[in-house]
Design a protein around this motif. Sequence first.
Motif, PDB file in Angstrom:
ATOM      1  N   GLU A 104       0.816  -1.211   0.000  1.00 49.27           N
ATOM      2  CA  GLU A 104       0.000   0.000   0.000  1.00 49.27           C
ATOM      3  C   GLU A 104       0.850   1.262   0.000  1.00 49.27           C
ATOM      4  N   SER A 105       1.936   1.270   0.721  1.00 52.74           N
ATOM      5  CA  SER A 105       2.751   2.482   0.816  1.00 52.74           C
ATOM      6  C   SER A 105       3.672   2.665  -0.390  1.00 52.74           C
ATOM      7  N   SER A 106       3.790   1.639  -1.233  1.00 56.00           N
ATOM      8  CA  SER A 106       4.647   1.743  -2.419  1.00 56.00           C
ATOM      9  C   SER A 106       3.971   2.484  -3.565  1.00 56.00           C
ATOM     10  N   GLY A 107       2.695   2.769  -3.439  1.00 54.55           N
ATOM     11  CA  GLY A 107       1.958   3.424  -4.513  1.00 54.55           C
ATOM     12  C   GLY A 107       1.174   2.448  -5.363  1.00 54.55           C
ATOM     13  N   ASP A 108       1.317   1.139  -5.102  1.00 52.29           N
ATOM     14  CA  ASP A 108       0.590   0.117  -5.861  1.00 52.29           C
ATOM     15  C   ASP A 108      -0.658  -0.357  -5.122  1.00 52.29           C
ATOM     16  N   GLY A 109      -1.052   0.365  -4.121  1.00 56.71           N
ATOM     17  CA  GLY A 109      -2.141  -0.087  -3.268  1.00 56.71           C
ATOM     18  C   GLY A 109      -3.510   0.067  -3.879  1.00 56.71           C
ATOM     19  N   THR A 110      -4.416  -0.747  -3.404  1.00 58.51           N
ATOM     20  CA  THR A 110      -5.806  -0.718  -3.852  1.00 58.51           C
ATOM     21  C   THR A 110      -6.759  -0.598  -2.675  1.00 58.51           C
ATOM     22  N   LEU A 111      -6.211  -0.314  -1.493  1.00 57.19           N
ATOM     23  CA  LEU A 111      -7.026  -0.292  -0.288  1.00 57.19           C
ATOM     24  C   LEU A 111      -7.237   1.128   0.221  1.00 57.19           C
ATOM     25  N   ALA A 112      -8.421   1.355   0.787  1.00 58.01           N
ATOM     26  CA  ALA A 112      -8.709   2.618   1.445  1.00 58.01           C
ATOM     27  C   ALA A 112      -8.263   2.570   2.895  1.00 58.01           C
ATOM     28  N   CYS A 113      -8.339   1.388   3.494  1.00 61.82           N
ATOM     29  CA  CYS A 113      -8.063   1.282   4.919  1.00 61.82           C
ATOM     30  C   CYS A 113      -7.542  -0.106   5.273  1.00 61.82           C
ATOM     31  N   ILE A 114      -6.621  -0.115   6.225  1.00 65.18           N
ATOM     32  CA  ILE A 114      -6.126  -1.359   6.825  1.00 65.18           C
ATOM     33  C   ILE A 114      -6.479  -1.300   8.295  1.00 65.18           C
ATOM     34  N   LEU A 115      -7.182  -2.308   8.791  1.00 68.34           N
ATOM     35  CA  LEU A 115      -7.505  -2.388  10.204  1.00 68.34           C
ATOM     36  C   LEU A 115      -6.505  -3.306  10.879  1.00 68.34           C
ATOM     37  N   VAL A 116      -5.929  -2.834  11.979  1.00 67.83           N
ATOM     38  CA  VAL A 116      -4.869  -3.547  12.675  1.00 67.83           C
ATOM     39  C   VAL A 116      -5.301  -3.808  14.112  1.00 67.83           C
ATOM     40  N   SER A 117      -5.115  -5.033  14.573  1.00 68.36           N
ATOM     41  CA  SER A 117      -5.381  -5.412  15.959  1.00 68.36           C
ATOM     42  C   SER A 117      -4.107  -5.939  16.586  1.00 68.36           C
ATOM     43  N   PHE A 156       1.168  -6.943  16.230  1.00 61.71           N
ATOM     44  CA  PHE A 156       0.233  -6.210  15.387  1.00 61.71           C
ATOM     45  C   PHE A 156      -0.152  -7.109  14.228  1.00 61.71           C
ATOM     46  N   THR A 157      -1.455  -7.326  14.045  1.00 61.54           N
ATOM     47  CA  THR A 157      -1.928  -8.238  13.009  1.00 61.54           C
ATOM     48  C   THR A 157      -2.953  -7.549  12.110  1.00 61.54           C
ATOM     49  N   LEU A 158      -3.034  -8.028  10.881  1.00 59.31           N
ATOM     50  CA  LEU A 158      -4.001  -7.523   9.920  1.00 59.31           C
ATOM     51  C   LEU A 158      -5.375  -8.092  10.270  1.00 59.31           C
ATOM     52  N   SER A 159      -6.318  -7.200  10.570  1.00 64.73           N
ATOM     53  CA  SER A 159      -7.667  -7.650  10.940  1.00 64.73           C
ATOM     54  C   SER A 159      -8.614  -7.655   9.756  1.00 64.73           C
ATOM     55  N   ALA A 160      -8.538  -6.592   8.956  1.00 60.19           N
ATOM     56  CA  ALA A 160      -9.439  -6.467   7.813  1.00 60.19           C
ATOM     57  C   ALA A 160      -8.896  -5.386   6.890  1.00 60.19           C
ATOM     58  N   THR A 161      -9.420  -5.355   5.686  1.00 63.74           N
ATOM     59  CA  THR A 161      -9.066  -4.313   4.729  1.00 63.74           C
ATOM     60  C   THR A 161     -10.343  -3.788   4.088  1.00 63.74           C
ATOM     61  N   VAL A 162     -10.269  -2.553   3.614  1.00 65.95           N
ATOM     62  CA  VAL A 162     -11.385  -1.932   2.901  1.00 65.95           C
ATOM     63  C   VAL A 162     -10.851  -1.479   1.546  1.00 65.95           C
ATOM     64  N   PRO A 163     -11.385  -2.010   0.446  1.00 63.86           N
ATOM     65  CA  PRO A 163     -10.912  -1.585  -0.878  1.00 63.86           C
ATOM     66  C   PRO A 163     -11.319  -0.144  -1.170  1.00 63.86           C
ATOM     67  N   LEU A 164     -10.557   0.511  -2.048  1.00 64.55           N
ATOM     68  CA  LEU A 164     -10.908   1.861  -2.463  1.00 64.55           C
ATOM     69  C   LEU A 164     -12.294   1.862  -3.096  1.00 64.55           C
ATOM     70  N   GLY A 165     -13.127   2.776  -2.656  1.00 66.22           N
ATOM     71  CA  GLY A 165     -14.471   2.903  -3.203  1.00 66.22           C
ATOM     72  C   GLY A 165     -14.591   4.140  -4.066  1.00 66.22           C
ATOM     73  N   GLU A 222     -15.394   9.478   1.476  1.00 65.44           N
ATOM     74  CA  GLU A 222     -16.542   9.395   2.376  1.00 65.44           C
ATOM     75  C   GLU A 222     -17.136   7.983   2.379  1.00 65.44           C
ATOM     76  N   ALA A 223     -17.261   7.389   1.196  1.00 62.01           N
ATOM     77  CA  ALA A 223     -17.777   6.021   1.091  1.00 62.01           C
ATOM     78  C   ALA A 223     -16.820   5.036   1.761  1.00 62.01           C
ATOM     79  N   ASP A 224     -15.512   5.266   1.581  1.00 58.57           N
ATOM     80  CA  ASP A 224     -14.521   4.399   2.216  1.00 58.57           C
ATOM     81  C   ASP A 224     -14.628   4.471   3.735  1.00 58.57           C
ATOM     82  N   LEU A 226      -5.018  10.369   0.469  1.00 57.27           N
ATOM     83  CA  LEU A 226      -4.883  10.845  -0.909  1.00 57.27           C
ATOM     84  C   LEU A 226      -5.338   9.765  -1.864  1.00 57.27           C
ATOM     85  N   ARG A 227      -5.972  10.188  -2.929  1.00 57.84           N
ATOM     86  CA  ARG A 227      -6.467   9.251  -3.934  1.00 57.84           C
ATOM     87  C   ARG A 227      -6.025   9.721  -5.303  1.00 57.84           C
ATOM     88  N   GLY A 228      -5.794   8.770  -6.215  1.00 62.04           N
ATOM     89  CA  GLY A 228      -5.489   9.110  -7.591  1.00 62.04           C
ATOM     90  C   GLY A 228      -4.137   9.757  -7.783  1.00 62.04           C
TER      91      GLY A 228
END
Length: 87
Positions: free
Chosen positions: A20-33, A39-48, A52-54, A75-77
């Motif tokens: 995601e941080s390399s610029g090749d990401g497709t996610l709006a959000c990473i949830l970490v628990s 620290f573990t990956l709990s869920a992801t939210v794809p770019l919508g 606001e929708a994200d 930032l998007r786009g």
Amino acid sequence: MSHAATFELSEELAAQFAKESSGDGTLACILVSIHDEVFTLSATVPLGASAEADFEATKRLLSEDEATYLLFRLLRGTSNCILTLLT
């Protein structure tokens, strides 16, 4: 008096964050628990359609019973990526 703890980062979370941080990401959000001091990956939210929708999609994944860190794309786009930590 202060306390400090050091937590490890799961391989899955490290790999997802790197993508995601390399610029090749497709996610709006990473949830970490935190599980067993890792620290573990709990869920992801794809770019919508919009940030606001994200954010609305992200809110649906939150629980009042579990602390979660959110890495949210502001930032998007663009080739630049800003993931902000929300706790």
